[in-house]
Design a protein around this motif. Structure first.
Motif, PDB file in Angstrom:
ATOM      1  N   ARG A   1       0.821  -1.213   0.000  1.00 44.74           N
ATOM      2  CA  ARG A   1       0.000   0.000   0.000  1.00 44.74           C
ATOM      3  C   ARG A   1       0.858   1.267   0.000  1.00 44.74           C
TER       4      ARG A   1
ATOM      5  N   TYR B   1      -6.965  -7.147 -14.404  1.00 42.05           N
ATOM      6  CA  TYR B   1      -8.335  -6.832 -13.977  1.00 42.05           C
ATOM      7  C   TYR B   1      -9.012  -7.939 -13.181  1.00 42.05           C
TER       8      TYR B   1
ATOM      9  N   ASN C   1     -10.798  -9.899 -10.431  1.00 39.97           N
ATOM     10  CA  ASN C   1     -11.641  -9.520  -9.279  1.00 39.97           C
ATOM     11  C   ASN C   1     -11.910  -8.018  -9.198  1.00 39.97           C
ATOM     12  N   SER C   2     -11.939  -7.367 -10.353  1.00 45.94           N
ATOM     13  CA  SER C   2     -12.145  -5.916 -10.369  1.00 45.94           C
ATOM     14  C   SER C   2     -13.552  -5.514 -10.770  1.00 45.94           C
TER      15      SER C   2
ATOM     16  N   ASN D   1      -7.043   1.959 -11.185  1.00 47.10           N
ATOM     17  CA  ASN D   1      -8.111   1.916 -10.195  1.00 47.10           C
ATOM     18  C   ASN D   1      -8.663   0.515  -9.967  1.00 47.10           C
ATOM     19  N   SER D   2      -8.011  -0.492 -10.556  1.00 46.40           N
ATOM     20  CA  SER D   2      -8.450  -1.872 -10.366  1.00 46.40           C
ATOM     21  C   SER D   2      -7.761  -2.473  -9.143  1.00 46.40           C
ATOM     22  N   LEU D   3      -8.185  -3.661  -8.751  1.00 41.63           N
ATOM     23  CA  LEU D   3      -7.581  -4.331  -7.606  1.00 41.63           C
ATOM     24  C   LEU D   3      -6.129  -4.720  -7.878  1.00 41.63           C
ATOM     25  N   GLY D   4      -5.759  -4.801  -9.153  1.00 42.08           N
ATOM     26  CA  GLY D   4      -4.381  -5.142  -9.504  1.00 42.08           C
ATOM     27  C   GLY D   4      -3.489  -3.934  -9.691  1.00 42.08           C
ATOM     28  N   LYS D   5      -3.928  -2.788  -9.147  1.00 39.14           N
ATOM     29  CA  LYS D   5      -3.195  -1.534  -9.389  1.00 39.14           C
ATOM     30  C   LYS D   5      -1.792  -1.540  -8.796  1.00 39.14           C
ATOM     31  N   ASP D   6      -1.562  -2.323  -7.728  1.00 40.90           N
ATOM     32  CA  ASP D   6      -0.234  -2.350  -7.109  1.00 40.90           C
ATOM     33  C   ASP D   6       0.821  -2.816  -8.114  1.00 40.90           C
TER      34      ASP D   6
END
Length: 523
Positions: free
Chosen positions: A313, A420, A422-423, A477-482
């Motif tokens: 994070r 993408y 789980n987004s 802005n997706s869950l895979g953004k990291d």
């Protein structure tokens, strides 16, 4: 020799190649080199390209010959430490150990100045030209001997031909040796190169080799001429009625050899021009990187004390803040899909990874052809005509060559898995265009290219690539953004955004290094 003097204009005998597979701060490497040069009394030289595109000379340590133009580390700002360094002697083991301790790969070798001369006899168009000139010289030399044929025949009758020929050969050797020394002296004085420089040593070795080879041929021609004289008919020669078969054979051999050399010269010239044009054409796309910089951003990567896993994070927060300073056309993102089986794995690992990908509906042989890009990279990669087809309101636009149209599902599965998952975005949301086969794509993989040695890795033009333009507004802005932010930071960035980063106190401390790949490629 002029080329070697331009390439390595230093009084050196050893070359050291410095590189690494990881991101390191250039200034830290430079400091180790500077401190090591002062401590061990070793002078290291290197060249770099300044902001005006001019090649400059830099030295670490004492520059006794006053060859370098710069000596302070500030001159190397915005330059990469990777590349070739030159020294009179091999780097001390202790200095090499210190470099390796910080993650630098060091390869030090002696420059083969003593074999440079052999290249003009054995390689490429220069060898063909050299042999053509030698054949011309030999034919002319034989003709000059033949002009005094009657004189030699009379000498044969009086005795002492062998002794006279030996004196003639010795005289030729002396003249050629003197000319060689004069040529070497003129070169050193005219070009103002150090006596211990690579080009000076190489020229001396070349002239010495040429002297040995030419004198061998001179001796051979004299032996052949002596055999002809020995069996010649003096009476017929004086009456000009003889027809010496041995002499005619020598002339025939010279003519045939000259014709063969001329044919080889023409073929080699055409081949060299073709190869040179191919290299020039392949380097043109790199010029588009002129305005872009590579940035080494240090991410916090705070470790969670509860489970020992890396908490991304904080990394994402820094990366997001960094990317907020760049417009869509101010950075290049271009990389291969990671949903594939790497080459350097064991057979067991490859089988396991293949089965895992198949479970996700991905064919590794297809996904390895996927190249992810942002819209700006697509325009710069030679596909400006496709840019108008990119769907601005779609999370990804796929350009699928006809040969892969039956593997569309596998490609969509790979995109979904990598960006993408789980987004809430569905695979049906991706835009797909079928394009013709054999379209060329320039990859802009400056990290994967060997920038300091010209080889095929620098060409980077590939055909039949599956191009996937990622809509960064969706990906960030997706869950895979990291992972997305981490990947994008490996891209290239323009100066306007970098200036904003420099004055942003919340992240400018995370930026350790800014280098210009274009300058390295240009050099």
């Amino acid at each position: 020799m002029m080329e070697s003097a331009q390439d390595i204009p230093f009084p050196v005998r050893y070359t050291t190649r410095i590189s690494t597979d990881t991101s390191l701060n250039s200034s830290a490497v430079y400091k180790v080199l500077k401190d090591g040069s002062d401590k061990f009394d070793v002078t290291l030289y290197r060249t770099f390209i300044d902001e005006n595109g001019e090649e400059r000379k830099f030295s670490f340590g004492t520059d006794a010959d006053y060859v370098a133009e710069f000596h302070e580390l500030t001159a190397l700002k915005d330059t990469s430490y990777k590349g070739m360094y030159y020294s009179v002697s091999k780097l001390p083991g202790e200095l090499i150990d210190k470099l390796q301790q910080i993650g630098v790969q060091v390869t030090s070798t002696e420059l083969p100045w003593y074999i440079i001369g052999s290249q003009m006899w054995a390689n490429g168009i220069l060898a063909v030209v050299t042999w053509s000139m030698v054949l011309t010289f030999l034919v002319s030399y034989f003709a000059s001997l033949n002009l005094y044929r009657k004189h030699w025949l009379v000498g044969r009758m009086l005795g002492g031909v062998k002794k006279t020929l030996a004196k003639s050969v010795a005289s030729d050797l002396f003249i050629m040796a003197v000319v060689s020394i004069v040529l070497w002296g003129v070169y050193v004085l005219f070009n103002q190169v150090a006596l211990s420089s690579l080009s000076s040593y190489a020229l001396l070795a070349t002239l010495g080799l040429n002297l040995v080879i030419l004198m061998s041929f001179v001796v051979l021609i004299n032996v052949v001429f002596f055999i002809i004289i020995k069996h010649d008919n003096l009476a017929k020669a004086l009456k000009k009625t003889d027809s010496n078969m041995k002499q005619n054979l020598v002339w025939m051999a010279g003519i045939l050899a000259s014709l063969a050399a001329l044919t080889l010269l023409m073929n080699q010239t055409v081949l060299n021009q073709k190869n040179l044009q191919q290299q020039l054409d392949s380097l043109k796309p790199w010029q588009k990187l002129r305005a872009y910089k590579a940035v080494n951003v240090t991410l916090p990567s705070i470790e969670d004390s509860n489970n020992g896993e890396i908490d991304a994070r904080a990394d994402t927060k820094v990366a997001r803040r960094f990317m907020d300073h760049f417009k869509d056309d101010e950075y290049i993102f271009s990389q291969d899909s990671t949903a594939k089986v790497p080459n350097m794995v064991s057979q067991e690992q490859a089988q396991f990874m293949t089965s895992q990908l198949k479970r996700e509906g991905i064919d590794s042989d297809v996904s390895k052809r996927i190249r992810y890009m942002n819209l700006n990279a697509l325009k710069l990669s030679g596909h400006r005509n496709l840019a108008g087809k990119v769907a601005n309101k779609k999370p990804a636009t796929v350009f699928l060559p006809e040969k892969f149209k039956d593997h569309k599902k596998s490609v969509l599965n790979a995109i979904y898995l990598e960006y993408y998952q789980n987004s809430g975005i569905k695979k049906s949301d991706f835009e797909v265009h079928i394009v013709k086969n054999n379209e060329k794509t320039f990859l802009f993989d400056y990290r994967g290219a060997e920038l300091y040695v010209y080889d095929h890795s620098r060409l980077q033009t590939d055909t039949n690539r599956i191009l996937v333009v990622i809509n960064m507004a969706y990906a960030f802005n997706s869950l895979g953004k990291d992972a997305t932010y981490s990947n994008v930071l490996n891209g290239l960035f323009k100066q306007p955004g970098l200036k904003k980063v420099a004055v942003d106190s919340s992240i400018n401390g995370q930026v350790e290094d800014i280098t210009s790949p274009y300058l390295s490629i240009q050099m």
